[in-house]
Design a protein around this motif. Sequence first.
Motif, PDB file in Angstrom:
ATOM      1  N   SER A   1       1.036  -1.371  -0.164  1.00  0.00           N
ATOM      2  CA  SER A   1      -0.129   0.086   0.013  1.00  0.00           C
ATOM      3  C   SER A   1       0.835   1.301  -0.116  1.00  0.00           C
ATOM      4  N   GLN A   2       0.664   2.175  -0.748  1.00  0.00           N
ATOM      5  CA  GLN A   2       1.405   3.466  -0.994  1.00  0.00           C
ATOM      6  C   GLN A   2       0.520   4.410   0.087  1.00  0.00           C
ATOM      7  N   GLY A   3       1.318   5.057   0.813  1.00  0.00           N
ATOM      8  CA  GLY A   3       0.630   6.204   1.606  1.00  0.00           C
ATOM      9  C   GLY A   3       0.439   5.635   2.910  1.00  0.00           C
ATOM     10  N   SER A   4       0.502   6.605   4.117  1.00  0.00           N
ATOM     11  CA  SER A   4       0.128   6.280   5.553  1.00  0.00           C
ATOM     12  C   SER A   4      -1.090   6.727   6.208  1.00  0.00           C
ATOM     13  N   ALA A   5      -1.750   7.567   5.454  1.00  0.00           N
ATOM     14  CA  ALA A   5      -3.110   8.019   6.090  1.00  0.00           C
ATOM     15  C   ALA A   5      -3.914   6.918   6.303  1.00  0.00           C
ATOM     16  N   GLN A   6      -4.630   7.146   7.632  1.00  0.00           N
ATOM     17  CA  GLN A   6      -5.597   6.012   8.118  1.00  0.00           C
ATOM     18  C   GLN A   6      -6.684   5.555   7.023  1.00  0.00           C
ATOM     19  N   ASP A   7      -7.177   6.522   5.999  1.00  0.00           N
ATOM     20  CA  ASP A   7      -8.114   6.346   5.053  1.00  0.00           C
ATOM     21  C   ASP A   7      -7.547   5.456   3.831  1.00  0.00           C
ATOM     22  N   ARG A   8      -6.201   5.450   3.969  1.00  0.00           N
ATOM     23  CA  ARG A   8      -5.433   4.532   2.948  1.00  0.00           C
ATOM     24  C   ARG A   8      -4.827   3.198   3.235  1.00  0.00           C
ATOM     25  N   SER A   9      -4.502   3.063   4.631  1.00  0.00           N
ATOM     26  CA  SER A   9      -3.768   2.194   5.091  1.00  0.00           C
ATOM     27  C   SER A   9      -4.322   1.707   6.611  1.00  0.00           C
ATOM     28  N   GLY A  10      -5.111   2.350   7.214  1.00  0.00           N
ATOM     29  CA  GLY A  10      -5.794   1.995   8.266  1.00  0.00           C
ATOM     30  C   GLY A  10      -4.979   2.478   9.561  1.00  0.00           C
ATOM     31  N   THR A  11      -5.291   2.137  10.535  1.00  0.00           N
ATOM     32  CA  THR A  11      -4.564   2.530  11.969  1.00  0.00           C
ATOM     33  C   THR A  11      -4.479   1.317  12.671  1.00  0.00           C
ATOM     34  N   ILE A  12      -3.420   1.513  13.686  1.00  0.00           N
ATOM     35  CA  ILE A  12      -3.519   0.367  14.906  1.00  0.00           C
ATOM     36  C   ILE A  12      -3.680   1.194  16.281  1.00  0.00           C
ATOM     37  N   GLN A  13      -4.364   0.689  17.034  1.00  0.00           N
ATOM     38  CA  GLN A  13      -4.728   1.411  18.533  1.00  0.00           C
ATOM     39  C   GLN A  13      -4.126   0.499  19.429  1.00  0.00           C
ATOM     40  N   LYS A  14      -3.672   0.862  20.342  1.00  0.00           N
ATOM     41  CA  LYS A  14      -3.157  -0.215  21.605  1.00  0.00           C
ATOM     42  C   LYS A  14      -4.316   0.145  22.575  1.00  0.00           C
ATOM     43  N   VAL A  15      -4.889  -0.999  23.108  1.00  0.00           N
ATOM     44  CA  VAL A  15      -5.919  -0.973  23.906  1.00  0.00           C
ATOM     45  C   VAL A  15      -5.785  -1.797  25.232  1.00  0.00           C
ATOM     46  N   GLU A  16      -6.683  -2.082  25.918  1.00  0.00           N
ATOM     47  CA  GLU A  16      -6.950  -2.840  27.162  1.00  0.00           C
ATOM     48  C   GLU A  16      -8.220  -3.408  26.873  1.00  0.00           C
TER      49      GLU A  16
ATOM     50  N   HIS B   1     -11.218  -5.340  28.784  1.00  0.00           N
ATOM     51  CA  HIS B   1     -11.457  -5.799  30.188  1.00  0.00           C
ATOM     52  C   HIS B   1     -12.688  -7.014  29.953  1.00  0.00           C
ATOM     53  N   GLY B   2     -12.411  -8.259  30.489  1.00  0.00           N
ATOM     54  CA  GLY B   2     -13.517  -9.400  30.532  1.00  0.00           C
ATOM     55  C   GLY B   2     -14.813  -9.050  31.684  1.00  0.00           C
ATOM     56  N   GLU B   3     -15.672  -9.062  31.308  1.00  0.00           N
ATOM     57  CA  GLU B   3     -16.966  -8.663  32.118  1.00  0.00           C
ATOM     58  C   GLU B   3     -16.995 -10.050  32.942  1.00  0.00           C
ATOM     59  N   ARG B   4     -17.113 -11.120  32.380  1.00  0.00           N
ATOM     60  CA  ARG B   4     -17.600 -12.309  32.955  1.00  0.00           C
ATOM     61  C   ARG B   4     -16.369 -13.044  33.746  1.00  0.00           C
ATOM     62  N   SER B   5     -15.107 -13.009  32.830  1.00  0.00           N
ATOM     63  CA  SER B   5     -13.888 -13.848  33.315  1.00  0.00           C
ATOM     64  C   SER B   5     -13.283 -12.878  34.410  1.00  0.00           C
ATOM     65  N   GLY B   6     -13.382 -11.463  34.530  1.00  0.00           N
ATOM     66  CA  GLY B   6     -12.782 -10.762  35.326  1.00  0.00           C
ATOM     67  C   GLY B   6     -11.266 -10.601  35.156  1.00  0.00           C
ATOM     68  N   LEU B   7     -10.761 -10.757  33.803  1.00  0.00           N
ATOM     69  CA  LEU B   7      -9.383 -10.818  33.432  1.00  0.00           C
ATOM     70  C   LEU B   7      -9.441  -9.452  32.340  1.00  0.00           C
ATOM     71  N   THR B   8      -8.093  -9.231  32.377  1.00  0.00           N
ATOM     72  CA  THR B   8      -7.699  -8.057  31.460  1.00  0.00           C
ATOM     73  C   THR B   8      -6.723  -8.537  30.453  1.00  0.00           C
ATOM     74  N   GLY B   9      -6.985  -8.005  29.148  1.00  0.00           N
ATOM     75  CA  GLY B   9      -6.244  -8.323  28.155  1.00  0.00           C
ATOM     76  C   GLY B   9      -5.432  -7.181  27.842  1.00  0.00           C
ATOM     77  N   THR B  10      -3.933  -7.255  28.261  1.00  0.00           N
ATOM     78  CA  THR B  10      -3.139  -5.928  27.978  1.00  0.00           C
ATOM     79  C   THR B  10      -1.633  -6.421  27.939  1.00  0.00           C
ATOM     80  N   PRO B  11      -0.950  -6.127  27.059  1.00  0.00           N
ATOM     81  CA  PRO B  11      -1.265  -4.951  26.052  1.00  0.00           C
ATOM     82  C   PRO B  11      -1.950  -5.676  24.655  1.00  0.00           C
ATOM     83  N   ALA B  12      -2.919  -4.975  24.150  1.00  0.00           N
ATOM     84  CA  ALA B  12      -3.675  -5.411  23.125  1.00  0.00           C
ATOM     85  C   ALA B  12      -3.581  -4.516  22.113  1.00  0.00           C
ATOM     86  N   TYR B  13      -3.568  -4.948  20.719  1.00  0.00           N
ATOM     87  CA  TYR B  13      -3.460  -3.851  19.574  1.00  0.00           C
ATOM     88  C   TYR B  13      -4.715  -4.335  18.714  1.00  0.00           C
TER      89      TYR B  13
END
Length: 394
Positions: free
Chosen positions: A122-137, A139-151
């Motif tokens: 892919s050419q270019g780096s704008a999010q409407d051309r190549s998308g974006t990566i977000q770092k997130v946490e 949280h599991g409501e039922r398990s009580g576990l947290t997945g971190t880091p996640a992307y």
Amino acid sequence: MLGGGCEVDESVPYDHRVPSLTGVPIQIIASVLAVAAFAATMWLWPRLGGRNWRAWLGRLGAFFGTQIAVLVAMGLVANSYFGFYSTWSDLLGLDGSPGTVVDHQPGGKAVSVTGEQKMYSSQGSAQDRSGTIQKVEIHGERSGLTGTPAYVYLPPQYFQPAYAGTRFPMLLALSGYPGTPEKLISLLQYPASTLNAIEAKQLPPTVLVMMRPTLVGNRDTECMDVPGGPQAETFFTEDLPKAMSASYRVDDRPEARAVIGDSTGGYCAVKFAVRKPDSYRSAIALSGYYEVHNDPTTGDLFGGSAEVKQDNDLLWRLRNKPAPPVSLLLATSNNEENYPATQQMVAAFKEPTKLSTITLESGGHNFHTWTREIPPALTWLGSRLAQPQPAPAG
């Protein structure tokens, strides 16, 4: 241990003139050379005690020669045990062709083959051309576990007006143990491969979630609901899909969800689909295994229950449980330790389960092998993953 009656990719004849990288002879030779180098260094050291430049060079050569010989011997033994590299060409990165997907029918007959996959950029780096990566946490409501880091990788279509209000399919990518999700981005290049497949129309626009399977410190729970312990399977099969559909425009239908992983992540991927088909309808295992055991990194996974252990044995489930309506892709090589077990999986599955394989001519338990399998795996997934759908009104 080989399963019978199945066709796989044709193997390459083994060249017995070249010592196998994982064979016992080369380990013996390297160990003998290491001992000989150490003995020679001890024998010659008094003669190298001078202060002239020849003596200095002699001591340096003896010291580093012995160190290198010992490290090579230790490396060969460790490689044989863990299966990181199966051949010299695998070690040197000379095996570069992608894998070929073979679909199977119950009983193991191959019925169709897809060709080699081209790479796109892919050419270019704008999010409407190549998308974006977000770092997130997550949280599991039922398990009580947290997945971190996640992307979370959001493809360019996620931001384009033509897809406004559209809900996208989701692919969960899991590392091995003790891997990190950052390696899924940098070494395995999942976002780039996903974008390439989307641009080539081999995969529908898909939201990619990248995580490690370990959720509790450094304990390797093998993605299990451990009796009296972490509920990792519940997190990945219930909490994560619910959190993603609530936080992003992600389709909440099981046919719009898939999971891929290498090594431990591969075992987790197949287990999620086989045990919880209403969570993921497609699963891809790269160098995965199909049963787990207790070891120092896992602790007690089964609460002393043989039944719990058996219920997490995927080959046993294919043979003895009703077949789930899922699609599985198992990747191996003719040199890999999981090759016999993969053949047994092929021989054991029943309709309505669909099973396909990638069998490389050579490859080991390493990132180079998996990068050859990911592009054809995404193409395979493209014909099984649900297409983006308009969000329900209201």
